[in-house]
Design a protein around this motif. Structure first.
Motif, short mmCIF file in Angstrom:
data_model
loop_
_atom_site.label_atom_id
_atom_site.label_comp_id
_atom_site.label_asym_id
_atom_site.label_seq_id
_atom_site.Cartn_x
_atom_site.Cartn_y
_atom_site.Cartn_z
N ASP A 56 0.87 -1.18 0.00
CA ASP A 56 0.00 0.00 0.00
C ASP A 56 0.90 1.22 0.00
N ILE A 57 1.03 1.88 -1.15
CA ILE A 57 2.00 2.96 -1.27
C ILE A 57 1.57 4.23 -0.53
N SER A 58 0.34 4.27 -0.02
CA SER A 58 -0.04 5.42 0.80
C SER A 58 0.72 5.43 2.13
N ASP A 59 1.26 4.28 2.53
CA ASP A 59 2.18 4.19 3.67
C ASP A 59 3.59 4.37 3.11
N LEU A 60 4.12 5.57 3.20
CA LEU A 60 5.36 5.91 2.51
C LEU A 60 6.55 5.11 3.03
N HIS A 61 6.58 4.82 4.32
CA HIS A 61 7.67 4.00 4.86
C HIS A 61 7.61 2.59 4.28
N THR A 62 6.41 2.02 4.22
CA THR A 62 6.25 0.69 3.63
C THR A 62 6.63 0.71 2.15
N PHE A 63 6.29 1.79 1.46
CA PHE A 63 6.65 1.92 0.05
C PHE A 63 8.16 1.93 -0.13
N GLU A 64 8.88 2.69 0.68
CA GLU A 64 10.33 2.72 0.58
C GLU A 64 10.93 1.35 0.88
N THR A 65 10.37 0.66 1.85
CA THR A 65 10.84 -0.69 2.17
C THR A 65 10.64 -1.62 0.97
N CYS A 66 9.50 -1.48 0.31
CA CYS A 66 9.21 -2.28 -0.88
C CYS A 66 10.21 -1.98 -1.99
N LEU A 67 10.52 -0.71 -2.21
CA LEU A 67 11.48 -0.33 -3.25
C LEU A 67 12.88 -0.86 -2.93
N THR A 68 13.23 -0.85 -1.66
CA THR A 68 14.53 -1.41 -1.25
C THR A 68 14.60 -2.90 -1.59
N ARG A 69 13.50 -3.60 -1.33
CA ARG A 69 13.46 -5.04 -1.63
C ARG A 69 13.55 -5.28 -3.14
N ILE A 70 12.84 -4.47 -3.92
CA ILE A 70 12.90 -4.64 -5.38
C ILE A 70 14.31 -4.43 -5.89
N GLU A 71 14.97 -3.39 -5.41
CA GLU A 71 16.34 -3.14 -5.86
C GLU A 71 17.26 -4.30 -5.50
N ALA A 72 17.11 -4.83 -4.29
CA ALA A 72 17.95 -5.94 -3.86
C ALA A 72 17.71 -7.19 -4.69
N GLU A 73 16.47 -7.43 -5.08
CA GLU A 73 16.12 -8.66 -5.78
C GLU A 73 16.20 -8.54 -7.31
N MET A 74 15.99 -7.33 -7.83
CA MET A 74 15.88 -7.19 -9.28
C MET A 74 16.83 -6.15 -9.89
N GLY A 75 17.41 -5.28 -9.07
CA GLY A 75 18.38 -4.32 -9.57
C GLY A 75 17.80 -2.93 -9.76
N VAL A 76 18.55 -2.09 -10.47
CA VAL A 76 18.16 -0.70 -10.74
C VAL A 76 17.28 -0.65 -11.99
N PRO A 77 16.17 0.04 -11.94
CA PRO A 77 15.25 0.05 -13.08
C PRO A 77 15.71 0.95 -14.22
N ARG A 78 15.21 0.65 -15.39
CA ARG A 78 15.35 1.52 -16.56
C ARG A 78 14.14 2.43 -16.70
N VAL A 79 12.96 1.94 -16.26
CA VAL A 79 11.70 2.70 -16.40
C VAL A 79 10.90 2.59 -15.11
N LEU A 80 10.36 3.74 -14.68
CA LEU A 80 9.40 3.78 -13.59
C LEU A 80 8.06 4.25 -14.16
#
Length: 246
Positions: A56-80
């Motif tokens: 739920d990206i309305s919880d900004l802390h949870t959103f940042e945690t999710c982005l940290t996990r994505i970067e760790a598992e999938m890398g740096v994005p080309r497109v957002l």
């Protein structure tokens, strides 16, 4: 890891899912963000290369945690792609003023968090694109959008500021306005249950499906917009069905 990475927020059953399919078809890996874990997992099961991240990206802390996990598992994005939206339909006397704050947090603040988290990393890895999906509420306020339109206007203005800031660093920031109804089931399963703007008028002279912007068509424009030649970038494009009055 093969293929560039695209991260998409707001992966619902219309534009979000269509955009996932489009990027997967073009050789991308896709990180999908939405609140519904079951829907995301079903989509991931259908498309190798797509991974589900329920958040739920309305919880900004949870959103940042999710982005940290994505970067760790999938890398740096080309497109957002920021397709998540929070909306309130009704006049200003009818709605709780707190709704404008939630709308702002999802539509605008979460986009800021999204861009801040990855901008430097994208620039260091050669650039990329950040796109937000919007609508004509970003340009005008009407009574039924009193607590929604201001947040979309802020979203568009934020994108313009980011575009001017990040363009010289090789990151194309753009805004896609969809001036149309999208035939989404969460606004009602039948015409009788839907707002009037999601129902073709009785005298509509075309096929019913031509009243709506097709999610696959929107996804194709999202892909095109985020892959423009760097000497011909555009900031904003408005798309609408051929018979839409404007």
């Amino acid at each position: 890891m093969a293929g560039p990475l695209c991260i998409i927020t707001g992966v619902g059953d219309a534009t979000g899912s269509a955009t996932v399919r489009k990027f997967i078809s073009q050789g991308y890996r896709v990180a999908m963000i939405a609140r519904s874990a079951d829907r995301l997992q079903a989509l991931a099961d259908q498309h190798p290369g797509a991974q589900a991240y329920a958040c739920d990206i309305s919880d900004l802390h949870t959103f940042e945690t999710c982005l940290t996990r994505i970067e760790a598992e999938m890398g740096v994005p080309r497109v957002l792609v920021h397709n998540a939206v929070s909306h309130s339909f009704g006049r200003f006397r009818e709605l709780d003023p707190l709704e404008i704050e939630r709308n702002f947090r999802v539509n605008t603040t979460a986009l800021l968090v999204f861009a801040r988290f990855f901008a430097d990393k994208m620039a260091a890895s050669g650039g990329g694109a950040i796109l937000a999906t919007g609508n004509t509420a970003s340009h005008r306020g009407v009574p039924n959008y009193a607590l929604f339109a201001p947040t979309k206007a802020a979203q568009r203005n934020l994108c313009e500021a980011l575009a001017r800031d990040l363009g010289p660093e090789g990151i194309h920031v753009c805004y896609l306005s969809v001036d149309a109804a999208i035939d989404v089931t969460w606004l009602g399963a039948s015409d009788a249950e839907r707002p009037s703007w999601l129902v073709p008028p009785a005298d509509w002279p075309h096929a019913r499906e031509d009243f709506f912007a097709h999610p696959d068509g929107i996804a194709a424009e999202i892909y095109h917009f985020t892959h423009q030649h760097r000497t011909t970038w555009s900031f904003e494009t408005t798309i609408r069905p051929f018979a839409e009055e404007w």
